[in-house]
Write a protein that holds these residues in place. Structure first.
Motif, PDB file in Angstrom:
ATOM      1  N   ILE A  61       0.590  -1.241  -0.120  1.00 50.23           N
ATOM      2  CA  ILE A  61      -0.122  -0.291   0.218  1.00 50.23           C
ATOM      3  C   ILE A  61       0.856   1.417  -0.304  1.00 50.23           C
ATOM      4  O   ILE A  61       2.043   1.407   1.164  1.00 50.23           O
ATOM      5  CB  ILE A  61      -0.954   0.350   0.986  1.00 50.23           C
ATOM      6  CG1 ILE A  61      -1.697  -0.983   0.650  1.00 50.23           C
ATOM      7  CG2 ILE A  61      -1.619   1.523   1.239  1.00 50.23           C
ATOM      8  CD1 ILE A  61      -2.580  -1.087   2.415  1.00 50.23           C
ATOM      9  N   ASN A  62       0.098   2.521  -0.393  1.00 49.95           N
ATOM     10  CA  ASN A  62       1.475   3.837  -1.072  1.00 49.95           C
ATOM     11  C   ASN A  62       1.163   4.190   0.365  1.00 49.95           C
ATOM     12  O   ASN A  62      -0.013   4.895   0.945  1.00 49.95           O
ATOM     13  CB  ASN A  62       0.758   4.049  -1.937  1.00 49.95           C
ATOM     14  CG  ASN A  62       1.550   5.506  -2.274  1.00 49.95           C
ATOM     15  OD1 ASN A  62       2.353   5.670  -1.527  1.00 49.95           O
ATOM     16  ND2 ASN A  62       0.920   6.248  -3.407  1.00 49.95           N
ATOM     17  N   LEU A  68      -5.017   1.617   5.829  1.00 50.06           N
ATOM     18  CA  LEU A  68      -3.712   2.465   6.206  1.00 50.06           C
ATOM     19  C   LEU A  68      -3.328   2.986   7.544  1.00 50.06           C
ATOM     20  O   LEU A  68      -2.198   3.448   7.668  1.00 50.06           O
ATOM     21  CB  LEU A  68      -4.377   3.536   5.056  1.00 50.06           C
ATOM     22  CG  LEU A  68      -2.824   4.311   4.273  1.00 50.06           C
ATOM     23  CD1 LEU A  68      -1.280   3.782   3.970  1.00 50.06           C
ATOM     24  CD2 LEU A  68      -2.733   5.799   4.425  1.00 50.06           C
ATOM     25  N   LEU A  69      -4.278   3.534   7.747  1.00 51.61           N
ATOM     26  CA  LEU A  69      -3.877   3.939   9.865  1.00 51.61           C
ATOM     27  C   LEU A  69      -3.138   2.677  10.454  1.00 51.61           C
ATOM     28  O   LEU A  69      -2.372   3.087  11.047  1.00 51.61           O
ATOM     29  CB  LEU A  69      -5.071   4.277   9.986  1.00 51.61           C
ATOM     30  CG  LEU A  69      -4.796   5.315  11.460  1.00 51.61           C
ATOM     31  CD1 LEU A  69      -4.196   6.323  11.459  1.00 51.61           C
ATOM     32  CD2 LEU A  69      -5.911   5.275  12.424  1.00 51.61           C
ATOM     33  N   ASP A  70      -4.182   1.087   9.968  1.00 47.96           N
ATOM     34  CA  ASP A  70      -3.735   0.569  10.840  1.00 47.96           C
ATOM     35  C   ASP A  70      -2.196   0.382  10.075  1.00 47.96           C
ATOM     36  O   ASP A  70      -1.129  -0.499  11.198  1.00 47.96           O
ATOM     37  CB  ASP A  70      -4.017  -0.973  10.698  1.00 47.96           C
ATOM     38  CG  ASP A  70      -5.832  -0.443  11.554  1.00 47.96           C
ATOM     39  OD1 ASP A  70      -5.759  -0.472  11.897  1.00 47.96           O
ATOM     40  OD2 ASP A  70      -6.457  -1.821  10.777  1.00 47.96           O
ATOM     41  N   ILE A  71      -2.075   0.489   9.397  1.00 47.14           N
ATOM     42  CA  ILE A  71       0.041  -0.035   8.839  1.00 47.14           C
ATOM     43  C   ILE A  71       0.402   0.705   9.429  1.00 47.14           C
ATOM     44  O   ILE A  71       2.130   0.052   9.677  1.00 47.14           O
ATOM     45  CB  ILE A  71      -0.577  -0.490   6.869  1.00 47.14           C
ATOM     46  CG1 ILE A  71      -1.636  -1.001   6.461  1.00 47.14           C
ATOM     47  CG2 ILE A  71       1.373  -0.033   6.369  1.00 47.14           C
ATOM     48  CD1 ILE A  71      -1.340  -1.282   5.344  1.00 47.14           C
ATOM     49  N   THR A  83       0.071   6.367  14.909  1.00 47.67           N
ATOM     50  CA  THR A  83       0.068   5.393  16.246  1.00 47.67           C
ATOM     51  C   THR A  83      -0.534   5.950  17.427  1.00 47.67           C
ATOM     52  O   THR A  83      -1.703   5.240  17.667  1.00 47.67           O
ATOM     53  CB  THR A  83       1.395   4.489  16.525  1.00 47.67           C
ATOM     54  OG1 THR A  83       1.954   4.434  15.859  1.00 47.67           O
ATOM     55  CG2 THR A  83       1.405   3.916  17.928  1.00 47.67           C
ATOM     56  N   ILE A  84      -0.952   7.564  17.760  1.00 48.54           N
ATOM     57  CA  ILE A  84      -1.589   8.367  18.228  1.00 48.54           C
ATOM     58  C   ILE A  84      -2.976   7.471  18.312  1.00 48.54           C
ATOM     59  O   ILE A  84      -3.693   7.884  19.561  1.00 48.54           O
ATOM     60  CB  ILE A  84      -0.710   9.683  18.149  1.00 48.54           C
ATOM     61  CG1 ILE A  84       0.527   9.445  19.038  1.00 48.54           C
ATOM     62  CG2 ILE A  84      -1.565  10.631  19.445  1.00 48.54           C
ATOM     63  CD1 ILE A  84       1.870  11.158  19.006  1.00 48.54           C
ATOM     64  N   ILE A  85      -2.864   8.314  17.061  1.00 50.77           N
ATOM     65  CA  ILE A  85      -4.272   8.331  16.570  1.00 50.77           C
ATOM     66  C   ILE A  85      -5.378   6.826  16.275  1.00 50.77           C
ATOM     67  O   ILE A  85      -6.478   6.822  17.058  1.00 50.77           O
ATOM     68  CB  ILE A  85      -4.642   8.756  15.166  1.00 50.77           C
ATOM     69  CG1 ILE A  85      -4.038  10.407  15.080  1.00 50.77           C
ATOM     70  CG2 ILE A  85      -6.243   9.078  14.595  1.00 50.77           C
ATOM     71  CD1 ILE A  85      -3.956  11.077  13.526  1.00 50.77           C
ATOM     72  N   HIS A  86      -4.617   5.902  16.340  1.00 54.71           N
ATOM     73  CA  HIS A  86      -5.148   4.993  15.893  1.00 54.71           C
ATOM     74  C   HIS A  86      -5.517   4.416  17.632  1.00 54.71           C
ATOM     75  O   HIS A  86      -6.497   4.138  18.450  1.00 54.71           O
ATOM     76  CB  HIS A  86      -3.874   3.799  15.917  1.00 54.71           C
ATOM     77  CG  HIS A  86      -4.312   2.460  15.747  1.00 54.71           C
ATOM     78  ND1 HIS A  86      -4.496   1.711  16.746  1.00 54.71           N
ATOM     79  CD2 HIS A  86      -4.916   1.887  13.803  1.00 54.71           C
ATOM     80  CE1 HIS A  86      -5.054   0.243  16.248  1.00 54.71           C
ATOM     81  NE2 HIS A  86      -5.119   0.430  14.900  1.00 54.71           N
ATOM     82  N   THR A  87      -4.085   4.631  18.546  1.00 51.67           N
ATOM     83  CA  THR A  87      -3.980   4.666  19.180  1.00 51.67           C
ATOM     84  C   THR A  87      -5.497   5.069  20.157  1.00 51.67           C
ATOM     85  O   THR A  87      -6.742   4.604  21.139  1.00 51.67           O
ATOM     86  CB  THR A  87      -3.445   4.541  20.765  1.00 51.67           C
ATOM     87  OG1 THR A  87      -2.217   3.483  20.464  1.00 51.67           O
ATOM     88  CG2 THR A  87      -3.616   4.338  22.030  1.00 51.67           C
ATOM     89  N   ASN A 126      -2.849  -9.745  20.041  1.00 48.04           N
ATOM     90  CA  ASN A 126      -3.258  -9.318  18.734  1.00 48.04           C
ATOM     91  C   ASN A 126      -3.910  -8.348  18.597  1.00 48.04           C
ATOM     92  O   ASN A 126      -4.535  -8.367  18.431  1.00 48.04           O
ATOM     93  CB  ASN A 126      -3.465 -10.573  18.058  1.00 48.04           C
ATOM     94  CG  ASN A 126      -2.234 -11.678  18.456  1.00 48.04           C
ATOM     95  OD1 ASN A 126      -1.497 -12.006  17.713  1.00 48.04           O
ATOM     96  ND2 ASN A 126      -2.939 -12.802  19.417  1.00 48.04           N
ATOM     97  N   ILE A 127      -3.185  -7.017  18.207  1.00 49.71           N
ATOM     98  CA  ILE A 127      -3.911  -5.232  18.100  1.00 49.71           C
ATOM     99  C   ILE A 127      -5.076  -5.399  16.629  1.00 49.71           C
ATOM    100  O   ILE A 127      -5.716  -5.504  16.495  1.00 49.71           O
ATOM    101  CB  ILE A 127      -3.380  -4.531  18.474  1.00 49.71           C
ATOM    102  CG1 ILE A 127      -2.732  -4.978  19.890  1.00 49.71           C
ATOM    103  CG2 ILE A 127      -4.131  -3.098  18.166  1.00 49.71           C
ATOM    104  CD1 ILE A 127      -2.128  -3.352  20.453  1.00 49.71           C
ATOM    105  N   PHE A 128      -3.629  -6.058  16.024  1.00 48.22           N
ATOM    106  CA  PHE A 128      -4.415  -5.699  14.035  1.00 48.22           C
ATOM    107  C   PHE A 128      -4.867  -6.807  13.743  1.00 48.22           C
ATOM    108  O   PHE A 128      -5.572  -6.371  12.269  1.00 48.22           O
ATOM    109  CB  PHE A 128      -2.944  -5.458  13.333  1.00 48.22           C
ATOM    110  CG  PHE A 128      -2.073  -3.887  14.382  1.00 48.22           C
ATOM    111  CD1 PHE A 128      -2.661  -2.392  13.747  1.00 48.22           C
ATOM    112  CD2 PHE A 128      -1.244  -3.395  14.926  1.00 48.22           C
ATOM    113  CE1 PHE A 128      -2.073  -1.737  14.898  1.00 48.22           C
ATOM    114  CE2 PHE A 128      -0.447  -3.021  15.636  1.00 48.22           C
ATOM    115  CZ  PHE A 128      -1.036  -1.477  15.596  1.00 48.22           C
TER     116      PHE A 128
END
Length: 548
Positions: A12-13, A30-33, A286-290, A530-532
């Motif tokens: 993914i780009n 994409l946020l997860d990656i 990472t901050i946004i994902h958390t 296993n978060i993702f």
């Protein structure tokens, strides 16, 4: 030395031109990656690599924590003034059988607790202020307030005004004590988190060491300046901290919680070194994902939310870990000048031992940083440390049977120094580090505030009890107080065995997952997170639905 993991794009780009804020709304994959890549990099960093990658984050963490020096300074100052001849003569209430001025146990308790009472309300208020204004503006406001409040203690004409001044000074102290570890945990990577959150404790020690040196140096003076000069020195810190704090970056976690993603990215750019093999946008992802994860797991950001669902256990750990500093015997063995005096040591011996005690605290902290924290887990350190402190306290109590002999009194004093060394090598550090890392990021400031206030409440109780244990006109148990605090330390040890999990090496997101899963205490260290993957997401979604 490990190698920093290169980010993977999984086809993914993920170039640096993307808009993280827009991605957060439109492309969760994409946020997860991005978040997963950043997490892998963070786990791969060694402490030295983290230092090189986050030099400015270290600098600003040190700067914010330096505000705490003032509370550490005054804490030991006011407690040790009780055995200070000129202070006792100015504010003392009666003359004892030896012809010396002393404050009554009631006034000693009041002065011991006054700063803590003010700090309690300062901490409570800080939980709201930081959520509204951010760390930076609140800390600057507290520093300005501190300058004004010191005026009251400096010019206090009687013990009542002095007590009021200590309460007022406690308000900004509460802000410093709860903001410093929270700020450090939010601007630093995983490998440096425990060092700089516990550095707040080091600043307490620095303040105490300065106070001990000032008291020892002025002990021979017989005029009012012997106690006014120590109060006046508290103006030195705000004089250079206030201008410096105007240039400090705001916490990126706070900015993300407020939806100010561009400012959060700019803050991260200032905190991380540009040449480091770390992508600022990945860190922001990472901050946004958390934050998104915790929005699902947490109903809100109020104090009440700290006691709901998985947060209740996290709040319990933060509070009891901090209270453990008091129940381990800190009021007896750490601030031991008055105890030294009551077992028959001279004033000169008392203040020299007090300076040595603070130096031992500093040594214990350095040993902890370089020989303990990098190699052992939080749970292991806490259990071994509390066990050692319990044993030392009971030995002090046993020795009191022969306290009429001078060499026994000196042995008890030396044991207090040894206790201080082990305290700062274990509980003294983790009492600050655990609350700052165990709470969820959306509730971190309030978790730290609750933990610090739990400490203040326990310290007030200790502050009331300890003078009565020591004062010759009251219970006068002297070294037998070791049995009292040895018992409370043992109770805390039992709690830690059953309730304190291992948090070393875990990111904030991983801790969210472990607590949401209700992972057993003794399995925190070995459980695979296993978060993702799909199974991990489904588990967290089920927890979120159950909470709602």
């Amino acid at each position: 030395m490990s190698t920093i993991v290169e980010p993977k794009n999984n086809g993914i780009n993920v170039d640096d031109d993307f808009d993280v804020a827009e991605m957060e709304k439109t492309d969760s994959d994409l946020l997860d990656i991005r978040a997963k890549d950043a997490q892998e990099v963070e786990h791969s960093l060694t402490a030295l690599e983290a230092v090189k990658a986050y030099p400015m984050a270290l600098f600003w963490s040190v700067t914010v924590s330096m505000c705490v020096i003032m509370e550490g300074y005054d804490t030991i100052l006011i407690g040790n003034f009780f055995a200070y001849p000129t202070f006792a003569k100015k504010y003392g209430q009666y003359i004892d059988s030896n012809g010396n001025y002393q404050l009554t146990a009631a006034w000693q308790s009041g002065l011991n607790d006054s700063g803590g009472v003010g700090a309690f309300f300062g901490v409570l208020l800080n939980g709201y202020l930081v959520d509204k204004f951010g760390q930076k503006r609140v800390i600057i406001g507290a520093l300005v307030t501190m300058c004004a409040m010191v005026l009251v203690t400096f010019f206090a004409p009687n013990v009542g005004v002095l007590l009021a001044g200590e309460v007022l000074c406690g308000l900004p102290w509460g802000v410093f004590a709860s903001s410093a570890p929270a700020y450090a945990s939010e601007v630093l990577p995983l490998q440096l988190r425990v060092f700089m959150t516990s550095y707040t404790n080091m600043c307490f020690i620095i303040g105490q060491l300065i106070a001990a040196g000032v008291l020892a140096g002025l002990e021979g003076r017989t005029d009012q300046w012997s106690y006014r000069i120590p109060f006046a020195l508290q103006w030195l810190w705000p004089a250079f901290l206030i201008p410096l704090m105007f240039f400090a970056p705001e916490s990126p976690w706070y900015l993300v919680r407020k939806g100010r993603f561009a400012e959060a990215e700019l803050s991260l750019t200032r905190l991380q070194r540009k040449t480091a093999n770390i992508n600022v946008k990945d860190t922001l992802a990472t901050i946004i994902h958390t934050d998104n994860l915790e929005r699902e797991l947490t109903a809100g950001t109020s104090y009440w939310d700290c006691f709901r669902g998985p947060e209740a256990w996290r709040t319990e750990i933060a509070c009891v870990a901090f209270v453990g500093q008091v129940t381990s015997g800190m009021g007896f063995a750490y601030n031991s000048t008055y105890f030294f005096q009551q077992v028959g040591l001279t004033t000169r011996q008392t203040y020299l031992l007090n300076t040595g005690c603070t130096a031992m605290a500093l040594t214990g902290t350095l040993v902890s940083w370089f020989a303990v924290l990098p190699y052992f887990g939080r749970r292991q350190i806490y259990l071994v440390g509390m066990s050692t402190l319990t044993i030392i306290l009971f030995i002090i109590g046993i020795l009191n049977v022969w306290t009429t002999k001078e060499h026994v009194a000196m042995a008890q004093a030396v044991l207090c120094l040894i206790w201080t060394f082990f305290f700062q090598m274990s509980i003294g550090q983790l009492g600050w580090a655990l609350p700052a890392e165990v709470g969820s990021t959306r509730l971190r400031q309030k978790t730290v505030c609750l933990a610090r206030n739990a400490y203040y409440v326990a310290n007030v109780i200790q502050g009331v009890l300890q003078p009565y244990l020591m004062n010759p006109a009251d219970w006068n148990v002297k070294g037998y107080a070791g049995f009292v605090w040895g018992a409370t330390a043992f109770v805390t040890l039992v709690w830690a065995f059953f309730r304190l999990p291992e948090t070393k090496g875990r990111t904030f997101e991983e801790l969210d997952w472990l607590f949401a899963q209700k992972t057993p205490t003794r399995k925190f260290r070995t459980t695979e997170v296993n978060i993702f993957d799909r199974e991990g997401r489904e588990t967290l979604q089920a927890v979120a639905v159950a909470r709602k």
